[in-house]
Design a protein around this motif. Structure first.
Motif, PDB file in Angstrom:
ATOM      1  N   LEU A  14      -5.847   3.694   8.222  1.00 50.51           N
ATOM      2  CA  LEU A  14      -6.339   3.531   6.844  1.00 50.51           C
ATOM      3  C   LEU A  14      -7.689   4.203   6.694  1.00 50.51           C
TER       4      LEU A  14
ATOM      5  N   ILE B 103      -2.631   4.538   5.486  1.00 53.19           N
ATOM      6  CA  ILE B 103      -2.762   3.949   4.154  1.00 53.19           C
ATOM      7  C   ILE B 103      -3.788   4.724   3.336  1.00 53.19           C
TER       8      ILE B 103
ATOM      9  N   ASP C 231      -6.275   4.247   0.501  1.00 54.35           N
ATOM     10  CA  ASP C 231      -6.916   3.036  -0.035  1.00 54.35           C
ATOM     11  C   ASP C 231      -8.062   3.397  -0.977  1.00 54.35           C
TER      12      ASP C 231
ATOM     13  N   ALA D 261       0.833  -1.207   0.000  1.00 53.49           N
ATOM     14  CA  ALA D 261       0.000   0.000   0.000  1.00 53.49           C
ATOM     15  C   ALA D 261       0.867   1.256   0.000  1.00 53.49           C
TER      16      ALA D 261
ATOM     17  N   ASP E 139      -8.654   2.588  -3.970  1.00 55.48           N
ATOM     18  CA  ASP E 139      -9.202   1.462  -4.732  1.00 55.48           C
ATOM     19  C   ASP E 139      -9.877   0.425  -3.830  1.00 55.48           C
ATOM     20  N   MET E 140      -9.874   0.669  -2.511  1.00 52.46           N
ATOM     21  CA  MET E 140     -10.545  -0.179  -1.519  1.00 52.46           C
ATOM     22  C   MET E 140      -9.967  -1.594  -1.480  1.00 52.46           C
ATOM     23  N   LYS E 141      -8.736  -1.740  -1.918  1.00 56.72           N
ATOM     24  CA  LYS E 141      -8.129  -3.070  -1.957  1.00 56.72           C
ATOM     25  C   LYS E 141      -7.924  -3.639  -0.555  1.00 56.72           C
ATOM     26  N   VAL E 142      -7.295  -2.852   0.326  1.00 52.19           N
ATOM     27  CA  VAL E 142      -7.056  -3.331   1.687  1.00 52.19           C
ATOM     28  C   VAL E 142      -8.372  -3.426   2.457  1.00 52.19           C
TER      29      VAL E 142
ATOM     30  N   ILE F  25     -10.468   5.293   3.063  1.00 52.53           N
ATOM     31  CA  ILE F  25     -10.647   5.309   1.611  1.00 52.53           C
ATOM     32  C   ILE F  25     -10.517   6.751   1.138  1.00 52.53           C
TER      33      ILE F  25
ATOM     34  N   SER G 262      -8.962   1.147  10.713  1.00 57.08           N
ATOM     35  CA  SER G 262      -9.566   1.963   9.659  1.00 57.08           C
ATOM     36  C   SER G 262     -10.443   3.048  10.280  1.00 57.08           C
TER      37      SER G 262
ATOM     38  N   THR H 106       1.337   4.882   1.670  1.00 59.59           N
ATOM     39  CA  THR H 106       0.996   5.513   2.941  1.00 59.59           C
ATOM     40  C   THR H 106       1.636   6.895   3.025  1.00 59.59           C
TER      41      THR H 106
END
Length: 218
Positions: free
Chosen positions: A79, A107, A109, A25, A111-114, A81, A46, A27
């Protein structure tokens, strides 16, 4: 990110006792690979969004326990989004307006991967923001604990510290911890696994309420 169940989409959830999902990721401290942190504990959490009131109070509170976590061989990672530019601007704003330095990486995020790997997005709360999740990952990379909170309510930092210390105490002394345990309290001896151990247990000098419930000091 989601699995189908009864024609509804539900978040895919990680599983306690299994390897925490690895990821790479971007960060606020640069690129991060979760697997590179093996050998230390990790608390990954998150938050719904930057520049929001409850999240700001939480980041201040996480900053207050940051040194305690580092003393417990623990890396803290945030984290949401949001973009890394949003994170950086918010970190600067918190420092300038609240006088608090955010020392841990956050992070980005988008693309919302994590978030997908860790089941952080709950459609009943929001489809575009992560709930307030906390994941405890041990030095072997095993997921040991999970906490989930809704968007509306901030987390208790003392409970996060208490739970981390409970995990570490259990690992070091091969014991369990009772309800409401605090560091310094008595711990629980694992229940006997056979009749011989059961008969022996009551004579071993523990504080036993019954053969299956015995306490000791450490």
């Amino acid at each position: 990110m989601y699995e189908e169940a009864d024609n509804e989409k539900i978040p895919r959830m990680p599983v306690l006792g299994e390897k925490a999902p690895d990821f790479q990721a971007v960060t606020t401290h640069g690129p991060l690979n979760l697997s590179d942190l093996e050998g230390s504990w990790v608390i990954l959490f998150s938050h719904p969004a930057d520049f929001t009131p409850v999240c700001t109070t939480e980041f201040i509170a996480f900053s207050e326990i940051y040194d305690d976590l580092r003393a417990l061989n623990t890396n803290l990672i945030g984290l949401s989004i949001d973009s890394v530019h949003s994170h950086l601007a918010w970190v600067r704003n918190v420092r300038e307006k609240m006088g608090v330095e955010i020392k841990f990486p956050i992070i980005a995020d988008l693309d919302m991967k994590v978030a997908g790997l860790y089941g952080m997005v709950h459609p009943g709360q929001s489809t575009t923001a992560a709930v307030r999740a906390v994941f405890f990952i041990d030095p072997l990379g095993i997921l040991r604990g999970m906490l989930y909170y809704p968007l509306s309510n901030g987390r208790n930092m003392q409970e996060i510290l208490r739970l981390l210390k409970a995990f570490q105490t259990s690992d070091e002394h091969h014991v369990a911890t009772p309800a409401n345990w605090q560091p310094g309290d008595k711990v629980i001896i694992p229940a006997p696994s056979n009749q011989e151990e059961m008969e022996k247990r009551l004579s071993e000098g523990y504080d036993c309420k019954e053969f299956y419930l015995c306490f000791k000091d450490i």
